[in-house]
Scaffold this motif. Structure first.
Motif, PDB file in Angstrom:
ATOM      1  N   CYS A  15      35.834  68.902  -6.209  1.00  0.00           N
ATOM      2  CA  CYS A  15      36.419  69.212  -4.899  1.00  0.00           C
ATOM      3  C   CYS A  15      35.529  70.173  -4.122  1.00  0.00           C
ATOM      4  O   CYS A  15      35.293  69.985  -2.915  1.00  0.00           O
ATOM      5  CB  CYS A  15      37.817  69.799  -5.072  1.00  0.00           C
ATOM      6  SG  CYS A  15      39.028  68.616  -5.717  1.00  0.00           S
ATOM      7  N   GLN A  19      33.772  69.330  -0.513  1.00  0.00           N
ATOM      8  CA  GLN A  19      34.043  70.176   0.650  1.00  0.00           C
ATOM      9  C   GLN A  19      32.768  70.838   1.162  1.00  0.00           C
ATOM     10  O   GLN A  19      32.602  71.044   2.360  1.00  0.00           O
ATOM     11  CB  GLN A  19      35.097  71.224   0.284  1.00  0.00           C
ATOM     12  CG  GLN A  19      36.482  70.619   0.115  1.00  0.00           C
ATOM     13  CD  GLN A  19      37.520  71.621  -0.334  1.00  0.00           C
ATOM     14  OE1 GLN A  19      37.216  72.533  -1.094  1.00  0.00           O
ATOM     15  NE2 GLN A  19      38.744  71.457   0.130  1.00  0.00           N
ATOM     16  N   ARG A  44      41.303  67.734   1.425  1.00  0.00           N
ATOM     17  CA  ARG A  44      42.214  68.877   1.397  1.00  0.00           C
ATOM     18  C   ARG A  44      43.559  68.465   0.796  1.00  0.00           C
ATOM     19  O   ARG A  44      43.779  67.295   0.474  1.00  0.00           O
ATOM     20  CB  ARG A  44      42.384  69.481   2.782  1.00  0.00           C
ATOM     21  CG  ARG A  44      43.008  68.622   3.848  1.00  0.00           C
ATOM     22  CD  ARG A  44      43.033  69.394   5.166  1.00  0.00           C
ATOM     23  NE  ARG A  44      43.960  68.843   6.128  1.00  0.00           N
ATOM     24  CZ  ARG A  44      43.639  67.953   7.057  1.00  0.00           C
ATOM     25  NH1 ARG A  44      42.403  67.483   7.124  1.00  0.00           N
ATOM     26  NH2 ARG A  44      44.547  67.515   7.916  1.00  0.00           N
ATOM     27  N   GLU A  45      44.459  69.444   0.669  1.00  0.00           N
ATOM     28  CA  GLU A  45      45.766  69.215   0.066  1.00  0.00           C
ATOM     29  C   GLU A  45      46.832  68.954   1.121  1.00  0.00           C
ATOM     30  O   GLU A  45      46.850  69.595   2.171  1.00  0.00           O
ATOM     31  CB  GLU A  45      46.206  70.433  -0.753  1.00  0.00           C
ATOM     32  CG  GLU A  45      45.517  70.570  -2.092  1.00  0.00           C
ATOM     33  CD  GLU A  45      46.150  71.664  -2.933  1.00  0.00           C
ATOM     34  OE1 GLU A  45      47.226  72.184  -2.544  1.00  0.00           O
ATOM     35  OE2 GLU A  45      45.571  71.997  -3.977  1.00  0.00           O
ATOM     36  N   GLU A  47      51.053  68.890   2.004  1.00  0.00           N
ATOM     37  CA  GLU A  47      52.100  69.881   1.752  1.00  0.00           C
ATOM     38  C   GLU A  47      52.687  69.739   0.351  1.00  0.00           C
ATOM     39  O   GLU A  47      53.157  70.726  -0.229  1.00  0.00           O
ATOM     40  CB  GLU A  47      53.213  69.739   2.797  1.00  0.00           C
ATOM     41  CG  GLU A  47      52.798  70.176   4.198  1.00  0.00           C
ATOM     42  CD  GLU A  47      53.921  70.090   5.191  1.00  0.00           C
ATOM     43  OE1 GLU A  47      55.042  69.688   4.783  1.00  0.00           O
ATOM     44  OE2 GLU A  47      53.704  70.420   6.376  1.00  0.00           O
ATOM     45  N   ASP A  48      52.652  68.526  -0.205  1.00  0.00           N
ATOM     46  CA  ASP A  48      53.201  68.322  -1.553  1.00  0.00           C
ATOM     47  C   ASP A  48      52.176  68.624  -2.642  1.00  0.00           C
ATOM     48  O   ASP A  48      52.437  68.417  -3.831  1.00  0.00           O
ATOM     49  CB  ASP A  48      53.722  66.895  -1.708  1.00  0.00           C
ATOM     50  CG  ASP A  48      52.640  65.831  -1.518  1.00  0.00           C
ATOM     51  OD1 ASP A  48      51.452  66.200  -1.337  1.00  0.00           O
ATOM     52  OD2 ASP A  48      52.971  64.635  -1.557  1.00  0.00           O
ATOM     53  N   GLY A  49      50.982  69.103  -2.253  1.00  0.00           N
ATOM     54  CA  GLY A  49      49.957  69.448  -3.227  1.00  0.00           C
ATOM     55  C   GLY A  49      49.011  68.325  -3.581  1.00  0.00           C
ATOM     56  O   GLY A  49      48.035  68.544  -4.300  1.00  0.00           O
ATOM     57  N   GLU A  50      49.298  67.109  -3.101  1.00  0.00           N
ATOM     58  CA  GLU A  50      48.423  65.981  -3.397  1.00  0.00           C
ATOM     59  C   GLU A  50      47.158  66.054  -2.544  1.00  0.00           C
ATOM     60  O   GLU A  50      47.216  66.401  -1.355  1.00  0.00           O
ATOM     61  CB  GLU A  50      49.147  64.661  -3.119  1.00  0.00           C
ATOM     62  CG  GLU A  50      50.260  64.335  -4.110  1.00  0.00           C
ATOM     63  CD  GLU A  50      49.739  64.118  -5.515  1.00  0.00           C
ATOM     64  OE1 GLU A  50      48.761  63.362  -5.682  1.00  0.00           O
ATOM     65  OE2 GLU A  50      50.318  64.714  -6.449  1.00  0.00           O
ATOM     66  N   LEU A  51      46.034  65.703  -3.144  1.00  0.00           N
ATOM     67  CA  LEU A  51      44.767  65.693  -2.418  1.00  0.00           C
ATOM     68  C   LEU A  51      44.633  64.420  -1.588  1.00  0.00           C
ATOM     69  O   LEU A  51      45.095  63.343  -1.994  1.00  0.00           O
ATOM     70  CB  LEU A  51      43.601  65.774  -3.395  1.00  0.00           C
ATOM     71  CG  LEU A  51      43.436  67.099  -4.156  1.00  0.00           C
ATOM     72  CD1 LEU A  51      42.417  66.943  -5.277  1.00  0.00           C
ATOM     73  CD2 LEU A  51      43.009  68.214  -3.206  1.00  0.00           C
TER      74      LEU A  51
END
Length: 212
Positions: A15, A19, A44-45, A47-51
């Motif tokens: 990651c 980036q 990026r992530e 809101e649910d944390g998934e990329l």
């Protein structure tokens, strides 16, 4: 992308690598053809944390026709690379090779509406501006509204979802001649070789073994 366990780096490093580069080649298949486009990318992530990966292409790009169908797609991000002659290993009995760093992200393309496209463009510009220009406060809002809206109308935004990652940091792991190789790379004035000189001595891969 073909890789081996000892060429793979942990997900957080993948990651960070993506980036840092923020640029890659998107590939997908549509209407009997493989389409590819080099473009800026934002990993990026949600809101649910998934990329997810956000990006966009020109509306005139034929690849844009594929987005509505939600096809599978792959992004390839390349880092430093170089050809390595046998002599750099301190011997003439080695086969010449190539060192390189790459991360591949596969997933499902989802087309973005105008609101999300603008949001993703603004987020990407803001991140890259701050990295490129210390203390930058420049925003898309400084462009005359008609020009900004014209630009946004002429692109098609997308997100790559349900991601799978692969990496291949081929840095002479499990081979001999590392010290000689690092020295030869460090003697260069090429940026890629200087970066690789450091990496071959301390590969960031998950199962790197001593290879001096």
């Amino acid at each position: 992308m073909y890789t081996r366990e000892h060429f793979s780096v942990p997900l957080p490093l993948m990651c960070d690598f993506v980036q840092e580069k923020s640029f890659g080649v998107l590939a997908t298949f549509h209407d009997g053809r493989i389409h590819t486009s080099p473009l800026p990318l934002d990993l990026r992530e949600a809101e649910d944390g998934e990329l997810f990966v956000a990006g966009h292409v020109a509306r005139a790009n034929n690849m844009a026709e594929a987005f509505a169908g939600g096809p599978p797609a792959t992004v390839t991000v390349l880092g430093p690379d170089t050809y390595v002659p046998a002599e750099w290993f301190g011997t003439r009995s080695r086969i010449p090779t190539w060192l390189y760093c790459a991360v591949e992200i596969s997933g499902r393309l989802e087309i973005s509406d105008a609101t999300r496209t603008r949001e993703d463009v603004v987020v990407l510009i803001d991140r890259l501006q701050k990295r490129a220009v210390a203390g930058s406060t420049w925003t898309l809002g400084e462009i005359p509204e008609n020009l900004a809206e014209g630009y946004l109308r002429n692109i098609v935004g997308f997100r790559l979802l349900d991601l799978e990652f692969k990496s291949c940091f081929r840095l002479n792991q499990r081979k001999g001649g590392t010290d000689s190789l690092a020295g030869a790379l460090a003697d260069s004035d090429e940026t890629d070789r200087l970066e690789l000189a450091r990496l071959v001595l301390q590969p960031p891969t998950t199962t790197a073994a001593p290879n001096a």
